[in-house]
Design a protein around this motif. Structure first.
Motif, short mmCIF file in Angstrom:
data_model
loop_
_atom_site.label_atom_id
_atom_site.label_comp_id
_atom_site.label_asym_id
_atom_site.label_seq_id
_atom_site.Cartn_x
_atom_site.Cartn_y
_atom_site.Cartn_z
N LEU A 1 0.82 -1.21 0.00
CA LEU A 1 0.00 0.00 0.00
C LEU A 1 0.86 1.26 0.00
CD1 LEU A 1 -2.85 -0.98 2.49
CD2 LEU A 1 -3.07 -0.60 0.03
N LEU A 2 1.94 1.25 0.78
CA LEU A 2 2.83 2.41 0.82
C LEU A 2 3.51 2.61 -0.54
CD1 LEU A 2 4.53 1.97 4.32
CD2 LEU A 2 2.96 3.79 3.62
N TRP A 3 3.90 1.50 -1.17
CA TRP A 3 4.60 1.58 -2.45
C TRP A 3 3.71 2.13 -3.57
CZ3 TRP A 3 4.98 -2.56 -6.56
CH2 TRP A 3 5.92 -2.22 -7.54
N THR A 4 2.45 1.69 -3.57
CA THR A 4 1.53 2.09 -4.64
C THR A 4 0.69 3.32 -4.29
OG1 THR A 4 -0.23 0.63 -3.81
CG2 THR A 4 1.34 -0.31 -5.39
N GLY A 5 0.74 3.74 -3.03
CA GLY A 5 -0.11 4.84 -2.61
C GLY A 5 -1.58 4.46 -2.56
N GLY A 6 -1.85 3.16 -2.53
CA GLY A 6 -3.22 2.69 -2.48
C GLY A 6 -3.91 2.61 -3.83
N PHE A 7 -3.16 2.94 -4.90
CA PHE A 7 -3.75 2.92 -6.25
C PHE A 7 -2.83 2.13 -7.19
CE2 PHE A 7 -5.44 6.74 -4.23
CZ PHE A 7 -6.80 6.58 -4.46
N PRO A 8 -2.88 0.79 -7.13
CA PRO A 8 -2.03 -0.02 -8.01
C PRO A 8 -2.47 0.10 -9.46
CG PRO A 8 -3.60 -1.41 -6.86
CD PRO A 8 -3.72 -0.04 -6.26
N SER A 9 -1.52 -0.09 -10.36
CA SER A 9 -1.81 -0.02 -11.78
C SER A 9 -1.07 -1.12 -12.51
CB SER A 9 -1.41 1.35 -12.34
OG SER A 9 -0.01 1.55 -12.18
N GLY A 10 -1.31 -1.23 -13.80
CA GLY A 10 -0.63 -2.24 -14.59
C GLY A 10 -1.55 -3.39 -14.97
N SER A 11 -1.03 -4.30 -15.76
CA SER A 11 -1.81 -5.44 -16.23
C SER A 11 -0.87 -6.60 -16.50
CB SER A 11 -2.58 -5.07 -17.50
OG SER A 11 -1.68 -4.69 -18.53
N ALA A 12 -1.42 -7.69 -16.97
CA ALA A 12 -0.64 -8.88 -17.29
C ALA A 12 -0.43 -8.98 -18.79
CB ALA A 12 -1.36 -10.14 -16.79
N PRO A 13 0.65 -9.62 -19.23
CA PRO A 13 0.83 -9.83 -20.67
C PRO A 13 -0.24 -10.76 -21.23
CG PRO A 13 2.49 -11.03 -19.41
CD PRO A 13 1.77 -10.15 -18.45
N GLU A 14 -0.42 -10.71 -22.53
CA GLU A 14 -1.46 -11.50 -23.19
C GLU A 14 -1.26 -12.99 -22.95
OE1 GLU A 14 -4.77 -12.58 -25.13
OE2 GLU A 14 -4.17 -10.54 -24.58
N ALA A 15 -0.01 -13.44 -22.86
CA ALA A 15 0.25 -14.86 -22.67
C ALA A 15 -0.34 -15.37 -21.36
CB ALA A 15 1.76 -15.12 -22.71
N VAL A 16 -0.23 -14.57 -20.30
CA VAL A 16 -0.77 -14.98 -18.99
C VAL A 16 -2.29 -14.97 -19.04
CG1 VAL A 16 -0.85 -14.45 -16.53
CG2 VAL A 16 1.27 -14.11 -17.80
N SER A 17 -2.86 -13.95 -19.67
CA SER A 17 -4.32 -13.88 -19.78
C SER A 17 -4.86 -15.06 -20.57
CB SER A 17 -4.73 -12.56 -20.46
OG SER A 17 -4.31 -11.45 -19.69
N SER A 18 -4.18 -15.45 -21.63
CA SER A 18 -4.62 -16.60 -22.43
C SER A 18 -4.48 -17.90 -21.65
CB SER A 18 -3.80 -16.68 -23.72
OG SER A 18 -3.97 -15.52 -24.50
N PHE A 19 -3.46 -17.97 -20.80
CA PHE A 19 -3.19 -19.16 -20.01
C PHE A 19 -4.35 -19.50 -19.08
CE2 PHE A 19 -1.29 -21.37 -16.35
CZ PHE A 19 -0.61 -22.40 -17.00
N VAL A 20 -5.04 -18.45 -18.58
CA VAL A 20 -6.13 -18.68 -17.62
C VAL A 20 -7.50 -18.31 -18.17
CG1 VAL A 20 -4.59 -18.27 -15.66
CG2 VAL A 20 -5.86 -16.36 -16.64
N SER A 21 -7.58 -17.95 -19.45
CA SER A 21 -8.84 -17.50 -20.03
C SER A 21 -9.88 -18.61 -20.06
CB SER A 21 -8.61 -16.99 -21.45
OG SER A 21 -9.84 -16.69 -22.09
#
Length: 321
Positions: free
Chosen positions: A136-156
């Protein structure tokens, strides 16, 4: 007495699988489309994510401990992986760093719990809260970002692997399950794990270092929790620090439903898989019947209480051998 113990454990595993099958039949009869191909794929993916998160809980419960830091490590891995990948880091390097940090967190859990003889419930909850606070301290309570397409396809849910109408996550979990079952049944680590869980006082007489087993096992627990966190990043598509909170008691419930004893020395990952299927079926069935999430949570809590009150009254395995 030993054969009776094994028979009891196998009966519970078989009973859990039978319960999951019965719940599937009930859902099919009560809810239109409950057993449709897409619904089955969704159930398998959700169950697989819980199964990965439950690997470490299975190991530490057999050891005689408990790990309440799992949901916090899941959230940590989820947010850190998303943030670093969003900043342009190579995702393989991100996963390596997240894995190393998770192993360090888990090792610290085991070291403090066994080395200082503090109950792991207190230690893992405290370490988990520290990890969550640091994120929480590192992100300021507002995390961002996403996963690469390969990871999304792996669990889709809509993914497939050749002729198999399921994403790659599902067959990979089948292979991983076989490996874990093999490790627990056929390797020195597995034998030592059951030995420490069965009788920690006698383990040193068999030249087993309990402290080392606790450190290694809790490190493995945190590592698999981190894997679950990264997979959940691909499943949800965005970072969320509390993504692991539903797994706080679900991992424990899955282990207990699968026949493990919270006092240690008994359990199997195959039983945990059965418990995962039961919990996923209960969740899906109640939601399909229109129950609110709070009601579903209360129902799961009732299941946990009933099973813990039943299994928790049994004698420790060391008194039965």
């Amino acid at each position: 007495m030993t054969s009776n113990w094994f028979q009891s454990t196998n009966a519970r595993i078989a009973g859990a699988f039978l319960m999951a099958l019965l719940l599937q039949v009930v859902g099919t009869l009560l809810i239109p489309g409950y057993s449709a191909p897409f619904a089955i794929r969704a159930l398998l993916v959700i169950a697989s994510l819980l199964a990965v998160a439950s690997i470490g809980q299975t190991l530490v419960v057999i050891l005689g401990g408990i790990d309440l830091s799992i949901p916090f490590v899941i959230g940590f891995a989820n947010v850190v992986a998303a943030q670093l990948y969003g900043q342009g880091w190579n995702f393989a390097l991100v996963c390596f760093l997240v894995g190393i940090l998770a192993i360090a967190i888990g090792a610290l859990n085991g070291l403090i719990s066994r080395g200082l003889n503090i109950h792991p419930l207190i230690v893992t909850l405290g370490i988990g809260m520290i990890v969550q606070g640091a994120v929480l301290l590192w992100t300021g309570g507002f995390p961002s970002g996403s996963a690469p397409e390969a990871v999304s396809s792996f669990v889709s849910i809509g993914g497939s692997v050749g002729p198999l109408p399921v994403p790659l996550l599902v067959p990979c979990l089948v292979v991983l399950t076989a490996l874990i079952v093999l490790v627990l049944a056929r390797t020195p680590y597995g034998r030592r794990l059951y030995a420490v869980g069965s009788n920690p006082e006698a383990a040193p007489l068999a030249l087993i270092d309990p402290l080392r087993m606790w450190v290694v096992t809790y490190a493995a627990s945190a590592f698999f929790a981190a894997v679950a966190g990264v997979l959940l990043l691909g499943f949800t598509g965005s970072a969320y620090g509390d993504v692991g909170q539903p797994y706080l008691f679900q991992t424990i419930a899955a282990v207990v439903v699968g026949g493990a004893a919270l006092v240690g020395g008994r359990g199997s990952y195959l039983g945990t898989i059965a418990g995962v299927l039961v919990l996923t079926e209960i969740n899906t069935l109640l939601i399909g019947l229109g129950f609110r999430p709070s009601t579903v949570q209360a129902a799961l809590g009732l299941v946990i209480l009933l099973l813990v009150s039943l299994y928790g009254r049994e004698r420790h395995v060391r008194t039965m051998i």
